[in-house]
Design a protein around this motif. Structure first.
Motif, PDB file in Angstrom:
ATOM      1  N   LEU A   1       0.870  -1.290   0.108  1.00  0.00           N
ATOM      2  CA  LEU A   1       0.084   0.125   0.072  1.00  0.00           C
ATOM      3  C   LEU A   1       0.932   1.045   0.292  1.00  0.00           C
ATOM      4  O   LEU A   1       0.511   2.371  -0.693  1.00  0.00           O
ATOM      5  CB  LEU A   1      -0.964  -0.181   1.269  1.00  0.00           C
ATOM      6  N   ARG A   2       1.997   1.134   0.656  1.00  0.00           N
ATOM      7  CA  ARG A   2       2.956   2.111   0.607  1.00  0.00           C
ATOM      8  C   ARG A   2       3.531   2.567  -0.750  1.00  0.00           C
ATOM      9  O   ARG A   2       3.567   3.870  -1.269  1.00  0.00           O
ATOM     10  CB  ARG A   2       3.853   2.223   1.635  1.00  0.00           C
ATOM     11  N   TYR A   3       3.950   1.464  -1.521  1.00  0.00           N
ATOM     12  CA  TYR A   3       4.213   1.640  -2.643  1.00  0.00           C
ATOM     13  C   TYR A   3       3.336   2.263  -3.787  1.00  0.00           C
ATOM     14  O   TYR A   3       3.357   3.075  -4.611  1.00  0.00           O
ATOM     15  CB  TYR A   3       4.729   0.294  -3.482  1.00  0.00           C
ATOM     16  N   VAL A   4       1.963   1.692  -3.508  1.00  0.00           N
ATOM     17  CA  VAL A   4       0.951   2.253  -4.247  1.00  0.00           C
ATOM     18  C   VAL A   4       0.597   3.757  -4.227  1.00  0.00           C
ATOM     19  O   VAL A   4       0.183   4.527  -4.924  1.00  0.00           O
ATOM     20  CB  VAL A   4      -0.533   1.357  -4.133  1.00  0.00           C
ATOM     21  N   LYS A   5       0.785   4.077  -2.726  1.00  0.00           N
ATOM     22  CA  LYS A   5       0.769   5.489  -2.386  1.00  0.00           C
ATOM     23  C   LYS A   5       1.711   6.416  -3.252  1.00  0.00           C
ATOM     24  O   LYS A   5       1.461   7.643  -3.801  1.00  0.00           O
ATOM     25  CB  LYS A   5       0.879   5.814  -0.893  1.00  0.00           C
ATOM     26  N   VAL A   6       2.934   5.954  -3.246  1.00  0.00           N
ATOM     27  CA  VAL A   6       3.797   6.544  -4.066  1.00  0.00           C
ATOM     28  C   VAL A   6       3.746   6.854  -5.479  1.00  0.00           C
ATOM     29  O   VAL A   6       3.648   7.841  -6.106  1.00  0.00           O
ATOM     30  CB  VAL A   6       5.235   5.928  -3.876  1.00  0.00           C
ATOM     31  N   LEU A   7       3.060   5.761  -6.034  1.00  0.00           N
ATOM     32  CA  LEU A   7       2.449   5.816  -7.547  1.00  0.00           C
ATOM     33  C   LEU A   7       1.721   6.706  -7.556  1.00  0.00           C
ATOM     34  O   LEU A   7       1.370   7.701  -8.597  1.00  0.00           O
ATOM     35  CB  LEU A   7       2.092   4.477  -7.867  1.00  0.00           C
ATOM     36  N   CYS A   8       0.513   6.771  -6.590  1.00  0.00           N
ATOM     37  CA  CYS A   8      -0.508   7.650  -6.677  1.00  0.00           C
ATOM     38  C   CYS A   8      -0.232   9.263  -6.631  1.00  0.00           C
ATOM     39  O   CYS A   8      -0.556   9.981  -7.324  1.00  0.00           O
ATOM     40  CB  CYS A   8      -1.518   7.554  -5.280  1.00  0.00           C
ATOM     41  N   ASP A   9       0.877   9.385  -5.929  1.00  0.00           N
ATOM     42  CA  ASP A   9       1.679  10.780  -5.583  1.00  0.00           C
ATOM     43  C   ASP A   9       2.075  11.292  -7.248  1.00  0.00           C
ATOM     44  O   ASP A   9       2.096  12.314  -7.617  1.00  0.00           O
ATOM     45  CB  ASP A   9       2.602  10.825  -4.656  1.00  0.00           C
ATOM     46  N   ILE A  10       2.980  10.176  -7.610  1.00  0.00           N
ATOM     47  CA  ILE A  10       3.518  10.608  -9.062  1.00  0.00           C
ATOM     48  C   ILE A  10       2.243  10.783  -9.834  1.00  0.00           C
ATOM     49  O   ILE A  10       2.492  11.884 -10.731  1.00  0.00           O
ATOM     50  CB  ILE A  10       4.266   9.170  -9.446  1.00  0.00           C
TER      51      ILE A  10
END
Length: 275
Positions: free
Chosen positions: A112-121
């Motif tokens: 979920l943290r990795y998905v959050k980074v993608l979301c920010d990008i």
């Protein structure tokens, strides 16, 4: 176990390598190498205390906070989540039930943290213009897998210790990655090239100052945009760059809040965002 790992590691290296970061402590790279080479270790590597100490320590509650931000964006559909949960097929991570708004899924808080980074990008940058992504400090390759599963046909450059790269390669070869992945040994002379985006999840801020300077010169200075999640570990332990110093070193860089905040002083250094 750790003493045996270190002895084996030193024999394979032919001696002791100068420490480059908080996690370059012989134990972590030695374990990564073993996990890359031995299936029995690889099958459960994400539950091992050595890995939990480095990155597999995001709690269920923190995972929910990441998910809350992700859901607010409305960026991802059920089909995307079906892809994201594939990250947790290998290494036996701890997973929990989370409601994504279209039903429940089982997913690890780290994913979920990795998905959050993608979301920010996606929110911050023109992703159509991002054809090459460099990641400094790569974990097991999980962030790469998440981003590559969504932003397809990109060139993704992974930069880390050679042992960590081997584990990431073992992991990523389990998937049909839509794009070109390159592995760059950060302990050797890094050749400067142009990047559209450079990212780092806490890793750059855990490097020794002399290694930070190399990455600033060879990688960051050649990237049109960047997203570096920063913590104070190197600054406190190795005399690494403070976040204020770092911002002055990167043209156009500024600091935004880390949301959700995972530790005191954490923040995100960004540049090259859309106007």
């Amino acid at each position: 176990m750790n003493e045996l790992l270190i002895k084996t590691y030193q024999l394979e290296l032919g001696g002791y390598r100068k420490q480059t970061s908080i996690t370059d402590d012989q134990i972590y790279p030695a374990f990564c190498l073993k996990a890359a080479e031995e299936n029995t270790i690889f099958s459960t590597f994400r539950m091992n205390p050595i890995i939990k100490r480095v990155y597999e320590h995001v709690t269920q509650i923190q995972g929910q906070k990441y998910l809350d931000f992700i859901r607010q964006s409305g960026n991802f559909r059920k089909v995307d989540w079906r892809s994201f949960i594939q990250n947790d097929q290998y290494g036996s991570p701890e997973v929990f039930d989370y409601n994504i708004g279209e039903g429940e899924i089982q997913i690890s808080p780290v994913t979920l943290r990795y998905v959050k980074v993608l979301c920010d990008i996606i929110e911050m940058y023109n992703t159509d213009g991002i054809k090459s992504i460099a990641e400094i400090g790569i974990g097991y390759g999980g962030e790469c897998r998440i981003i590559s599963s969504y932003l397809k046909n990109r060139t993704y450059i992974l930069i880390d210790l050679p042992e960590v790269l081997k584990l990431a390669q073992t992991y990523l070869e389990k998937f049909d990655i839509n794009g070109n992945i390159r592995y760059v040994d950060g302990t050797k002379n890094i050749i400067s090239e142009e990047y559209d985006l450079v990212i780092s999840n806490y890793a750059f801020s855990e490097l020794t100052r002399d290694v930070q300077e190399i990455y600033l010169e060879k990688v960051i200075a050649h990237s049109k945009a960047g997203y570096i999640t920063w913590n104070s570990l190197s600054y406190n332990s190795f005399g690494g760059y403070s976040v204020k110093e770092l911002v002055t070193k990167i043209k156009g860089a500024f600091v935004i809040e880390e949301k959700p905040l995972t530790a005191k002083d954490n923040c995100i250094v960004v540049w090259g965002m859309e106007e």
